[in-house]
Enzyme design. Sequence first.
Site, PDB file in Angstrom:
ATOM      1  N   ASP A 123      -5.033  -2.524  -3.274  1.00 22.33           N
ATOM      2  CA  ASP A 123      -3.585  -3.110  -3.779  1.00 22.33           C
ATOM      3  C   ASP A 123      -4.014  -4.228  -4.627  1.00 22.33           C
ATOM      4  O   ASP A 123      -5.148  -4.363  -5.315  1.00 22.33           O
ATOM      5  CB  ASP A 123      -2.893  -3.494  -2.564  1.00 22.33           C
ATOM      6  CG  ASP A 123      -1.335  -3.297  -2.767  1.00 22.33           C
ATOM      7  OD1 ASP A 123      -0.755  -4.151  -3.509  1.00 22.33           O
ATOM      8  OD2 ASP A 123      -0.701  -2.322  -2.397  1.00 22.33           O
TER       9      ASP A 123
ATOM     10  N   ASP B 256       3.795  -0.733  -9.326  1.00 28.36           N
ATOM     11  CA  ASP B 256       4.722  -1.830  -8.874  1.00 28.36           C
ATOM     12  C   ASP B 256       5.758  -2.538  -9.788  1.00 28.36           C
ATOM     13  O   ASP B 256       5.627  -2.447 -11.003  1.00 28.36           O
ATOM     14  CB  ASP B 256       3.805  -2.898  -8.136  1.00 28.36           C
ATOM     15  CG  ASP B 256       4.697  -3.443  -6.855  1.00 28.36           C
ATOM     16  OD1 ASP B 256       5.760  -3.421  -6.736  1.00 28.36           O
ATOM     17  OD2 ASP B 256       3.854  -3.964  -5.986  1.00 28.36           O
TER      18      ASP B 256
ATOM     19  N   SER C  73       8.671  -1.125  -5.833  1.00 28.96           N
ATOM     20  CA  SER C  73       9.204  -2.163  -6.669  1.00 28.96           C
ATOM     21  C   SER C  73       9.746  -3.356  -5.442  1.00 28.96           C
ATOM     22  O   SER C  73      10.592  -3.071  -4.862  1.00 28.96           O
ATOM     23  CB  SER C  73      10.297  -1.417  -7.298  1.00 28.96           C
ATOM     24  OG  SER C  73      10.943  -2.920  -7.978  1.00 28.96           O
TER      25      SER C  73
ATOM     26  N   ASP D 263       8.804  -2.859   1.869  1.00 26.71           N
ATOM     27  CA  ASP D 263       7.402  -3.688   2.171  1.00 26.71           C
ATOM     28  C   ASP D 263       7.714  -4.142   3.872  1.00 26.71           C
ATOM     29  O   ASP D 263       6.876  -4.835   4.153  1.00 26.71           O
ATOM     30  CB  ASP D 263       7.724  -5.088   1.359  1.00 26.71           C
ATOM     31  CG  ASP D 263       6.915  -5.090   0.107  1.00 26.71           C
ATOM     32  OD1 ASP D 263       6.384  -3.949  -0.205  1.00 26.71           O
ATOM     33  OD2 ASP D 263       7.009  -5.815  -0.599  1.00 26.71           O
TER      34      ASP D 263
HETATM   35  C1  GLA Z   1       4.931  -5.908  -3.685  1.00 23.43           C
HETATM   36  C2  GLA Z   1       4.589  -4.627  -3.208  1.00 23.43           C
HETATM   37  C3  GLA Z   1       3.620  -4.856  -1.907  1.00 23.43           C
HETATM   38  C4  GLA Z   1       2.422  -5.223  -2.524  1.00 23.43           C
HETATM   39  C5  GLA Z   1       2.635  -6.478  -3.308  1.00 23.43           C
HETATM   40  C6  GLA Z   1       1.287  -7.022  -4.153  1.00 23.43           C
HETATM   41  O1  GLA Z   1       5.688  -6.667  -3.012  1.00 23.43           O
HETATM   42  O2  GLA Z   1       5.810  -4.015  -2.628  1.00 23.43           O
HETATM   43  O3  GLA Z   1       3.492  -3.372  -1.326  1.00 23.43           O
HETATM   44  O4  GLA Z   1       1.597  -4.119  -3.556  1.00 23.43           O
HETATM   45  O5  GLA Z   1       3.595  -6.282  -4.283  1.00 23.43           O
HETATM   46  O6  GLA Z   1       1.685  -8.078  -4.641  1.00 23.43           O
END
Ligand code: GLA
Length: 719
Positions: free
Chosen positions: A344, A461, A508, A529
């Site tokens: 990530d 993202d 997003s 998230d």
């Molecule tokens: C967003 C995404 C998360 C992660 C963060 C990384 O919040 O939804 O899953 O990838 O960015 O900064």
Amino acid sequence: MLIVSSLAYAAQVQIAISTDHTDMVLATNKANQLMFMYYGTKVGCPQQFEQFQSYRRSDYSTEPLAYPARGGRFFNQPALAVKYSDGDANTELTYSSHETKNISSDVKQTTVLLSDTKTSLEVQLVYTAYLKEDVIMAHAVITNKGKKDITLENYASSAINLKASSYLLTHYYGSWAREMQVEHELLTHGIKTIENKMGVRTTHTENPSFMLSLDNSSLDENHGEVIAGALAWSGNYKLQFQMDETDRLSIICGINDYASAYTLKKGATFSTPEMIWTFTTSGAGQASRNLHDWARRHYIYSKGHLAYTLLNSWEGAYFDFNTKTLTDMIDDAAAMGLEMFVLDDGWFGNEYPRNSSRAGLGDWQTNTQKIPEGIAYLADYAHKKGIKFGIWIEPEMVNPSSNLAHKHPEWIVKSSGREITTTRNQWLLDLTRPEVQDFVFSVFDETMKKGEGKIDYIKWDCNRHVESFGSTWLTEQSRFFVDYTLGLYSVMKRIREKYPNTIIQSCSSGGGRVDFGALEYFDEVWTSDNTEALSRIFIQYGTNMIYPAATTGSHVSAVPNHQTNNITPLKFRFDLASTGRMGMELQPANMTKEERTFAAKAIQSYKQLRHLVQDGDLYRLVSPYDGNHYALMYVSKDKKEAMVAAFCIHYQGRTKTPKIRLHGLDPQMKYSIEEINNEKPSFWGNGKTFSGAWLIGQGINPQLVKLYDSGIWHLKAQE
Ligand code: GLA
């Protein structure tokens, strides 16, 4: 001025847009206007509408138009509003012609041509009927055939009209970490609007989708007339429901006209996004299944392959890692039987290292301090361990602390002469600009090259919305919102031409870009998230009403949960993740040996069942909003196999066991039941065989009584 006598339609032309179980009928009236006559069960020969009478005064307004335009005798909400060069703001569309062609054996397309009575404006209404799935996709193509430019002030995709005794609207609102919450309301006279004006992160307020129950005051999963709708657009949208003084409901859906007047130059054409409709007499469950089948068979990018289980590094490592952290995670992922590792945020930026959200976006060079060996090394390491490799990018964004922001200030979305605001310490790049489109494409392309052919998955993202909108590129600022989304789609088209097989996730800030527009290019969405299993039940319940589970990521994370602080058992988390695209998002090194053993088993069982989740028919058995439990099941198309999942979400004493009646099974077949992920089965029927009829009528009564008890059962038809 059109003189309309509406006492009888005396329709010259009747057009039926039909699917296996539904008809949508359009017909011309005496004044040659195209009317929306009907949407519902099959009514047979559309010629019957020739005799239709509505008793409406002939000198007072018009009947429901198929694509209502502002002006003439029409005074309700228009789908189309045009301003002409002479200042005239009226449009009166009349029917010119129509044709229907077969796109394939079970897809038919009908195009109806309308033209304005005074100007050279033409509108084509294009309806694509998916016969087997009972889905109709509709959009409009607006062409300025005149000699002067015109301004489109409103340009919706589709309008329908209904008449029922009541209309129950079910829609989805949400915010970061609490997406797709379900709300129901009985519509009253006036206008109800569901919309978004945030530009790019379009679904963190409302989702561009809904269900509408006719003549029913509650959403019934299995009975009753339900229409579901969804707009395939990842920008500002507006879904309007206007109940007029005659109790007729007009629904108009499309791009939001907010700050979006669009000049259509002479000779130019504008094509609106697709609006997706489905109608059923078998309740909300069937409406969802129609959309899911249509999406999986015909529309979303990822068609026909099963999703890999994965470990994502975000909640396990955040920005704090080096090569060893990641290779250890890859080892752990492979050891637990996961099939992919996704690196990530945090892997890029040198002068402005991405060690927090404050710097680095825009500088997509591998951070040589964290990963001196490079991305290809990691991808190769994963492949050697037998698992796939994915990586995160956020190509539409830039931090003020980055080389890119200094090099290209003109690329940043801003209104001239005003301060540029940051959200999550970042700005948005202006995708209306061709060089920015090239740049965003190159971020994807260059990242893929860094993997030297070994990157299998990209998490894309988009962590802020539009504020202070404006572009130094556009001369007409009101094109910004529309051209941004078109710019994004044009980049995605290029990416898909070059990388047809790369799995791409639309993220997003979680579920901020969850719409069918995105899913035409992306394989899946990051549903939220919020990885906490209890909250996630509500998020997934809502999301999967419209979008198939094959597209919705669902990860097991650590406890206490980082978003909510809640603590749920590992089994509960795994059972819930099993109802979507399963993944994990934690530091495996922090798991106990027992937890890892359990995880490996649960991942293994999911692999045996995921074809049901991802390809099967979803039946919502108990709504989490209705009581102490949440239960759902997925049934294979041939009804020979099913997976049932149930969760206790409120403690109500130790004696109140749920009665869960199953759906979608063949009453004639006999099914064996096996409970998985549980050493001590919670249902006495584990290992026994029952008839489909018994399971439908009597159902199962597992002993899920303690808070966060959960169970998963695998049903298999016996020959
Ligand atoms: C967003 C995404 C998360 C992660 C963060 C990384 O919040 O939804 O899953 O990838 O960015 O900064």
